[in-house]
Structures are given as structure tokens and as C-alpha cells.
Motif scaffolding. Structure first.
Motif, mmCIF file in Angstrom:
data_model
loop_
_atom_site.group_PDB
_atom_site.id
_atom_site.type_symbol
_atom_site.label_atom_id
_atom_site.label_comp_id
_atom_site.label_asym_id
_atom_site.label_seq_id
_atom_site.Cartn_x
_atom_site.Cartn_y
_atom_site.Cartn_z
ATOM 1 N N TRP A 1 0.828 0.847 1.560
ATOM 2 C CA TRP A 1 1.975 -0.063 1.421
ATOM 3 C C TRP A 1 2.400 -0.620 2.773
ATOM 4 O O TRP A 1 2.705 -1.795 2.911
ATOM 5 C CB TRP A 1 3.138 0.686 0.764
ATOM 6 C CG TRP A 1 4.407 -0.095 0.782
ATOM 7 C CD1 TRP A 1 4.749 -1.138 -0.027
ATOM 8 C CD2 TRP A 1 5.506 0.094 1.684
ATOM 9 N NE1 TRP A 1 5.992 -1.600 0.310
ATOM 10 C CE2 TRP A 1 6.477 -0.862 1.362
ATOM 11 C CE3 TRP A 1 5.742 0.984 2.716
ATOM 12 C CZ2 TRP A 1 7.676 -0.956 2.042
ATOM 13 C CZ3 TRP A 1 6.935 0.903 3.386
ATOM 14 C CH2 TRP A 1 7.890 -0.077 3.049
ATOM 15 N N TRP A 2 2.403 0.254 3.792
ATOM 16 C CA TRP A 2 2.837 -0.142 5.121
ATOM 17 C C TRP A 2 1.891 -1.174 5.738
ATOM 18 O O TRP A 2 2.334 -2.135 6.362
ATOM 19 C CB TRP A 2 2.945 1.101 5.991
ATOM 20 C CG TRP A 2 3.396 0.865 7.393
ATOM 21 C CD1 TRP A 2 4.494 0.170 7.801
ATOM 22 C CD2 TRP A 2 2.761 1.324 8.571
ATOM 23 N NE1 TRP A 2 4.587 0.183 9.162
ATOM 24 C CE2 TRP A 2 3.522 0.895 9.666
ATOM 25 C CE3 TRP A 2 1.618 2.085 8.814
ATOM 26 C CZ2 TRP A 2 3.180 1.182 10.976
ATOM 27 C CZ3 TRP A 2 1.293 2.381 10.112
ATOM 28 C CH2 TRP A 2 2.068 1.918 11.172
ATOM 29 N N GLN A 3 0.582 -0.997 5.529
ATOM 30 C CA GLN A 3 -0.401 -1.883 6.151
ATOM 31 C C GLN A 3 -0.617 -3.183 5.358
ATOM 32 O O GLN A 3 -0.694 -4.252 5.950
ATOM 33 C CB GLN A 3 -1.750 -1.168 6.305
ATOM 34 C CG GLN A 3 -1.760 -0.076 7.341
ATOM 35 C CD GLN A 3 -1.711 -0.620 8.753
ATOM 36 O OE1 GLN A 3 -2.156 -1.726 9.028
ATOM 37 N NE2 GLN A 3 -1.145 0.160 9.653
ATOM 38 N N TRP A 4 -0.756 -3.071 4.017
ATOM 39 C CA TRP A 4 -1.165 -4.236 3.241
ATOM 40 C C TRP A 4 -0.252 -4.553 2.059
ATOM 41 O O TRP A 4 -0.605 -5.368 1.212
ATOM 42 C CB TRP A 4 -2.588 -4.040 2.727
ATOM 43 C CG TRP A 4 -3.578 -3.900 3.848
ATOM 44 C CD1 TRP A 4 -3.979 -4.882 4.701
ATOM 45 C CD2 TRP A 4 -4.262 -2.714 4.224
ATOM 46 N NE1 TRP A 4 -4.879 -4.367 5.592
ATOM 47 C CE2 TRP A 4 -5.073 -3.037 5.330
ATOM 48 C CE3 TRP A 4 -4.278 -1.403 3.761
ATOM 49 C CZ2 TRP A 4 -5.883 -2.110 5.956
ATOM 50 C CZ3 TRP A 4 -5.090 -0.491 4.385
ATOM 51 C CH2 TRP A 4 -5.876 -0.847 5.477
ATOM 52 N N GLY A 5 0.866 -3.889 1.963
ATOM 53 C CA GLY A 5 1.801 -4.194 0.884
ATOM 54 C C GLY A 5 1.290 -3.715 -0.471
ATOM 55 O O GLY A 5 0.733 -2.631 -0.605
ATOM 56 N N PHE B 1 1.535 5.530 1.019
ATOM 57 C CA PHE B 1 2.484 5.016 2.001
ATOM 58 C C PHE B 1 1.799 4.141 3.053
ATOM 59 O O PHE B 1 2.282 3.048 3.370
ATOM 60 C CB PHE B 1 3.228 6.172 2.678
ATOM 61 C CG PHE B 1 4.118 5.715 3.792
ATOM 62 C CD1 PHE B 1 5.314 5.075 3.510
ATOM 63 C CD2 PHE B 1 3.755 5.895 5.120
ATOM 64 C CE1 PHE B 1 6.135 4.630 4.527
ATOM 65 C CE2 PHE B 1 4.561 5.457 6.144
ATOM 66 C CZ PHE B 1 5.756 4.822 5.851
ATOM 67 N N VAL B 2 0.686 4.608 3.595
ATOM 68 C CA VAL B 2 -0.034 3.829 4.606
ATOM 69 C C VAL B 2 -0.556 2.531 3.999
ATOM 70 O O VAL B 2 -0.518 1.473 4.641
ATOM 71 C CB VAL B 2 -1.181 4.661 5.233
ATOM 72 C CG1 VAL B 2 -2.104 3.805 6.077
ATOM 73 C CG2 VAL B 2 -0.601 5.795 6.060
ATOM 74 N N VAL C 1 -1.228 -0.489 -1.845
ATOM 75 C CA VAL C 1 -0.834 0.530 -2.820
ATOM 76 C C VAL C 1 -1.864 0.614 -3.933
ATOM 77 O O VAL C 1 -2.270 1.709 -4.345
ATOM 78 C CB VAL C 1 0.573 0.230 -3.383
ATOM 79 C CG1 VAL C 1 0.904 1.152 -4.549
ATOM 80 C CG2 VAL C 1 1.622 0.368 -2.290
#
Length: 139
Positions: A18-22, A15-16, A26
């Protein structure tokens, strides 16, 4: 560490990421999780390979093994201390294993749901004394 905590941390990393770097985050998080799983698998493989090379149910010193055991240990944590697979005494959910040393001393451990709940040291001298004790008349 509890399995649920490990998987929660893995999900948090994805999740982090995806949230930070898309998408790249992931991929990075999944790479780290897979690497962690491979390390755990390799550790288990090394322990089982070393334990499988020794005679089943034999330990160098049963008293030292007894002193090193702690409540809550898993079989994977016990095997490096024994350096051999234990002689299986009972099946799950309460598994029991035993290791004997050259002097005849024996350590029996009980695992409940994969965690060490109780263990006991059976000294060879005490077992011989009980076996050689004369039976009481009329018993």
C-alpha cells in the motif's frame, strides 16, 4: 516457522504494498499471501494423502525413524518420514502416536501443543525379554 511470524510478514507485505504502490500494491501483496497459503495447504494435502494410503501405525524401519526425529517437529514434518498415520495413543493437548515396523520395534512420540517434545524407541527383543522374565516368588 511460527504462525505469528508468518502472519506478521503477510501484514507487512500488505502495508509495504500500500505504501509503495497504493491499491495495486495491496492487490499484489494479497495475491502473494493467498498463493503462499495455497502452497501450504497443498503441501499438507499431499502429506496426508500419502500417509493415508499406508496402513495405520506401520513404518518401514522404526530405528531410522527414531534417528530422524528432532525436538520441536510438527506432525506434518514427522509424517513424510513415517509415510503412514500413527496409531493414536492419547488425545490433545499431549497427543501420543506410535509406529511399529515388521520386526516389532516401536517408536512412540508425544506432541505437546502440536510440537514433538519426547519420543522413545521400544525394541521388540527388549520387550520380549521383559515379558519372558520369570516372576519373583512372593511378589
Amino acid at each position: 516457522m511460527d504462525k505469528r511470524v508468518g502472519w506478521a510478514l503477510a501484514a507487512l507485505a500488505v502495508f509495504v504494498g500500500w505504501w509503495q504502490w497504493g491499491g495495486y500494491g495491496v492487490v499484489l501483496a494479497l495475491t502473494v499471501v493467498v498463493f503462499w497459503l495455497l502452497l501450504q495447504f497443498y503441501r499438507a494435502l499431499r502429506v496426508m494423502q500419502a500417509a493415508g494410503a499406508a496402513p495405520v501405525g506401520h513404518v518401514a524401519n522404526a530405528v531410522m525413524l527414531h534417528a530422524r526425529l528432532n525436538k520441536g517437529m510438527t506432525l506434518l514434518e514427522i509424517l513424510p518420514h513415517t509415510r503412514s498415520l500413527g496409531q493414536k495413543l492419547s488425545d490433545p493437548p499431549q497427543e501420543s502416536f506410535a509406529w511399529t515396523d515388521a520386526n516389532g520395534d516401536r517408536v512412540e512420540v508425544t506432541l505437546d501443543n502440536g510440537r514433538l517434545t519426547q519420543w522413545q524407541l521400544i525394541r521388540a527383543a527388549a520387550a520380549e525379554g521383559e515379558a519372558q522374565a520369570p516372576a519373583q516368588p512372593g511378589a
